[in-house]
Scaffold this motif. Structure first.
Motif, short mmCIF file in Angstrom:
data_model
loop_
_atom_site.label_atom_id
_atom_site.label_comp_id
_atom_site.label_asym_id
_atom_site.label_seq_id
_atom_site.Cartn_x
_atom_site.Cartn_y
_atom_site.Cartn_z
N UNK A 1 0.85 -1.18 0.00
CA UNK A 1 0.00 0.00 0.00
C UNK A 1 0.89 1.23 0.00
N UNK A 2 0.41 2.31 -0.60
CA UNK A 2 1.22 3.53 -0.61
C UNK A 2 0.33 4.76 -0.53
N UNK A 3 0.96 5.85 -0.08
CA UNK A 3 0.23 7.12 -0.02
C UNK A 3 0.80 8.13 -1.01
N UNK A 4 1.87 7.81 -1.71
CA UNK A 4 2.48 8.74 -2.66
C UNK A 4 2.67 8.07 -4.02
N UNK A 5 1.59 7.53 -4.56
CA UNK A 5 1.66 6.85 -5.85
C UNK A 5 0.36 7.15 -6.61
N UNK A 6 0.18 8.38 -7.05
CA UNK A 6 -1.10 8.78 -7.63
C UNK A 6 -1.51 8.02 -8.88
N UNK A 7 -0.56 7.61 -9.71
CA UNK A 7 -0.92 6.89 -10.94
C UNK A 7 -1.21 5.41 -10.68
N UNK A 8 -0.59 4.86 -9.67
CA UNK A 8 -0.78 3.46 -9.27
C UNK A 8 -0.50 2.51 -10.45
N UNK A 9 0.47 2.87 -11.30
CA UNK A 9 0.81 2.05 -12.46
C UNK A 9 1.93 1.06 -12.15
N UNK A 10 2.87 1.45 -11.28
CA UNK A 10 3.93 0.55 -10.83
C UNK A 10 4.06 0.71 -9.32
N UNK A 11 4.77 -0.20 -8.70
CA UNK A 11 4.98 -0.10 -7.26
C UNK A 11 3.94 -0.86 -6.48
N UNK A 12 3.15 -0.19 -5.70
CA UNK A 12 2.20 -0.80 -4.78
C UNK A 12 0.95 -1.33 -5.47
N UNK A 13 0.33 -2.31 -4.81
CA UNK A 13 -0.93 -2.86 -5.29
C UNK A 13 -2.09 -1.91 -4.97
N UNK A 14 -2.07 -1.30 -3.80
CA UNK A 14 -3.12 -0.37 -3.39
C UNK A 14 -2.50 1.01 -3.19
N UNK A 15 -3.10 2.01 -3.80
CA UNK A 15 -2.59 3.38 -3.73
C UNK A 15 -3.66 4.28 -3.15
N UNK A 16 -3.39 4.85 -1.99
CA UNK A 16 -4.34 5.76 -1.38
C UNK A 16 -4.26 7.12 -2.06
N UNK A 17 -5.40 7.70 -2.31
CA UNK A 17 -5.51 9.04 -2.88
C UNK A 17 -6.02 9.93 -1.74
N UNK A 18 -5.11 10.64 -1.11
CA UNK A 18 -5.45 11.40 0.09
C UNK A 18 -5.64 12.87 -0.30
N UNK A 19 -6.88 13.30 -0.20
CA UNK A 19 -7.25 14.67 -0.54
C UNK A 19 -7.84 15.32 0.72
N UNK A 20 -7.90 16.64 0.75
CA UNK A 20 -8.44 17.30 1.94
C UNK A 20 -9.86 16.87 2.31
N UNK A 21 -10.71 16.64 1.31
CA UNK A 21 -12.10 16.32 1.60
C UNK A 21 -12.34 14.83 1.84
#
Length: 164
Positions: free
Chosen positions: A112-132
């Protein structure tokens, strides 16, 4: 049951009324809860890279009810030594995530990651953390190579655009 975990009216997963910390913790807990590792008889060890903005949030909660055992690691050597079943990346680039995951080649590993917005390589799950709100996406290629099985309903939540 899965819907209750992810869409609980008391603590909405995708909206963060009590703050992003609780939203991130709920999403990670939900994903881990619906993941199965072969031959794992206890709670999985979630290694949280110290570069994460949510280290303390992921360690909070009652150890009895938390679906993972959190361990903070500084680098990939500490992660390897900690026998991680799951990795939560912070500021590590997608390329770094991919290189670290390769070190665990024969070990089933949820990522899982919090700094992988494209989620194309790296982690299986990518959190998209926005203010709302906090959402997540899935890299099916990384997940298929991970050696773990995730409930298909979790994957459907990632595809559901209503939660964004």
């Amino acid at each position: 049951m899965l819907a209750l975990v992810f869409l609980s009216p008391v603590t909405p997963v995708f909206a963060a009324p009590a703050g992003q910390d609780s939203a991130v913790r709920e999403i990670v807990s939900g994903i881990v809860s619906y993941t199965r590792w072969p031959a794992l008889n206890d709670k999985p060890t979630l290694c949280i890279f110290s570069s994460s903005a949510y280290v303390s949030a992921l360690q909070k909660g009652d150890a009895e009810t938390r679906p993972y055992n959190p361990v903070t690691v500084q680098n990939e050597q500490e992660a390897l030594a900690s026998r991680c079943d799951a990795l939560y990346f912070g500021l590590e680039s997608p390329e770094s995530q991919q290189a670290i995951v390769r070190q665990f080649a024969s070990h089933p590993l949820l990522t899982l990651s919090e700094q992988n917005p494209d989620c194309a390589i790296g982690s299986a799950f990518c959190l998209q953390i926005r203010p709302q709100r906090v959402t997540f996406s899935v890299n099916l290629d990384a997940l298929s190579r991970s050696g773990v099985r995730v409930n298909p309903d979790v994957l459907m939540l990632a595809r559901n655009k209503e939660h964004e």
